[in-house]
Enzyme design. Structure first.
Site, PDB file in Angstrom:
ATOM      1  N   ASP A  52       0.824  -1.207   0.000  1.00  0.00           N
ATOM      2  CA  ASP A  52       0.000   0.000   0.000  1.00  0.00           C
ATOM      3  C   ASP A  52       0.860   1.261   0.000  1.00  0.00           C
ATOM      4  OD1 ASP A  52       0.887  -0.044   2.608  1.00  0.00           O
ATOM      5  OD2 ASP A  52      -1.090  -0.100   3.525  1.00  0.00           O
ATOM      6  N   SER A  53       2.185   1.091   0.033  1.00  0.00           N
ATOM      7  CA  SER A  53       3.101   2.207  -0.218  1.00  0.00           C
ATOM      8  C   SER A  53       2.848   2.804  -1.595  1.00  0.00           C
ATOM      9  CB  SER A  53       4.555   1.741  -0.102  1.00  0.00           C
ATOM     10  OG  SER A  53       4.774   0.556  -0.841  1.00  0.00           O
ATOM     11  N   ASP A  91      -1.263  -6.545  -0.541  1.00  0.00           N
ATOM     12  CA  ASP A  91      -1.359  -5.809   0.711  1.00  0.00           C
ATOM     13  C   ASP A  91      -2.793  -5.297   0.889  1.00  0.00           C
ATOM     14  OD1 ASP A  91      -0.353  -4.749   3.020  1.00  0.00           O
ATOM     15  OD2 ASP A  91       0.904  -3.230   2.069  1.00  0.00           O
ATOM     16  N   GLU A 123      -1.428  -5.849   8.659  1.00  0.00           N
ATOM     17  CA  GLU A 123      -0.508  -5.191   9.586  1.00  0.00           C
ATOM     18  C   GLU A 123      -0.947  -5.325  11.041  1.00  0.00           C
ATOM     19  OE1 GLU A 123       1.116  -1.589   6.676  1.00  0.00           O
ATOM     20  OE2 GLU A 123       0.252  -1.111   8.625  1.00  0.00           O
ATOM     21  N   GLU A 190       9.539  -4.241  10.439  1.00  0.00           N
ATOM     22  CA  GLU A 190       9.977  -2.967   9.859  1.00  0.00           C
ATOM     23  C   GLU A 190      10.455  -1.985  10.921  1.00  0.00           C
ATOM     24  OE1 GLU A 190       8.361   0.648   6.951  1.00  0.00           O
ATOM     25  OE2 GLU A 190       7.155  -1.156   7.236  1.00  0.00           O
TER      26      GLU A 190
END
Length: 289
Positions: A52-53, A91, A123, A190
């Site tokens: 989703d970046s 994602d 996430e 991350e």
């Protein structure tokens, strides 16, 4: 002789586990469209994440939060068409899975059916562990994501390293272990100190992919636009730029603009020819109109 390598065999989750057990680092990278998928395919990576970046790198949003399921599906389908061997990870965007197991399952099924992904990424720990378990129980391979989780970065104090105290590090480790217990196939960690990854890795039986998490993970992931230097501005501390694609691209477009303005482009080499007799006949036809 073709300059392209021979097609590779489609990878499986068992292949990833075999690589991990053999100590072969796993290579993961993001991609967001057909050309970038072709590039990472030819480069020989193991996993491709349509993250989703893309909200920021491709669509111009100021965070990952606004991107929609339909936007992510469009990008993921384009990447699928450019891949053969790597495993494809879809994602799930913010707001598309958190509310209930039913919502998570419905969204994940769209990514499987419409975009052909191999795994689904979600996430955080907490209630996301329940969502992960529901997806796994429905036969859907899941990638968990702990540490800095961009979808909830605001609640974490912004885009900053997590787990920098012993208590905070233990919370990250507990999230990872809870996701493993829920049955995830893979974990991403991350923006945490290397010591956190070093402490977590021996506790896992699933592969661990790091991004800004030091060398002790089983593999690494970077954003396509970061590692190739495609976008302007700074990058996170953990990013290493392996190319200056933006600089080369700006120079190329500037050179094109200069040649158009000077009349150097197009030259005769870029023109399509018409037989002289046909050109003369065309002029005669126009003269008679």
């Amino acid at each position: 002789m073709s300059a392209h390598p021979a097609p590779r065999t489609r990878l499986t989750l068992n292949d990833l586990r075999t690589k991990r057990d053999a100590g072969d680092p796993l290579v993961m990278v993001t991609a967001y469209d057909f050309p970038s998928a072709q590039i990472v395919e030819e480069a020989g990576v193991d996993l491709v994440l349509v993250g989703d970046s893309a909200a920021m790198t491709v669509l111009g949003y100021d965070s990952t939060v606004p991107v929609t399921v339909d936007e992510m599906l469009m990008l993921t389908k384009a990447v699928r068409r450019g891949l053969e061997a790597p495993l494809l990870v879809g994602d799930l965007p913010f707001g598309s899975y958190e509310a209930s197991d039913e919502l998570a399952l419905a969204t994940a099924q769209r990514f499987l059916k419409e975009a052909g992904v191999d795994l689904i990424k979600i996430e955080r720990g907490g209630t996301t562990v329940d969502r992960a378990r529901a997806l796994v129980n429905a036969g859907i391979p899941v990638v968990g994501h702990v540490g800095l989780t961009p979808q909830t970065a605001t609640s974490l104090g912004g885009y900053r390293a997590q787990g920098r105290t012993a208590d905070a590090a233990l919370a990250v480790i507990d999230d990872a272990l809870a996701l493993q217990d829920a049955g995830v196939s893979l974990l991403v960690i991350e923006a945490v100190p290397s010591a956190v990854t070093a402490a977590l890795a021996p506790l896992l039986h699933v592969p661990l992919i790091g991004i800004g998490a030091g060398p002790d993970a089983d593999g690494q992931v970077l954003v396509f636009h970061d590692l190739l230097g495609i976008h302007a501005g700074g990058a996170a501390k953990f990013v290493k730029r392996y190319a200056d694609v933006r600089g080369v691209s700006v120079a190329g477009v500037r050179a094109y603009a200069d040649e158009v303005r000077s009349g150097a482009y197009p030259a005769s080499a870029h023109e399509y020819a018409m037989p002289a007799a046909e050109a003369a006949r065309l002029q005669e036809m126009l003269a008679l109109r």
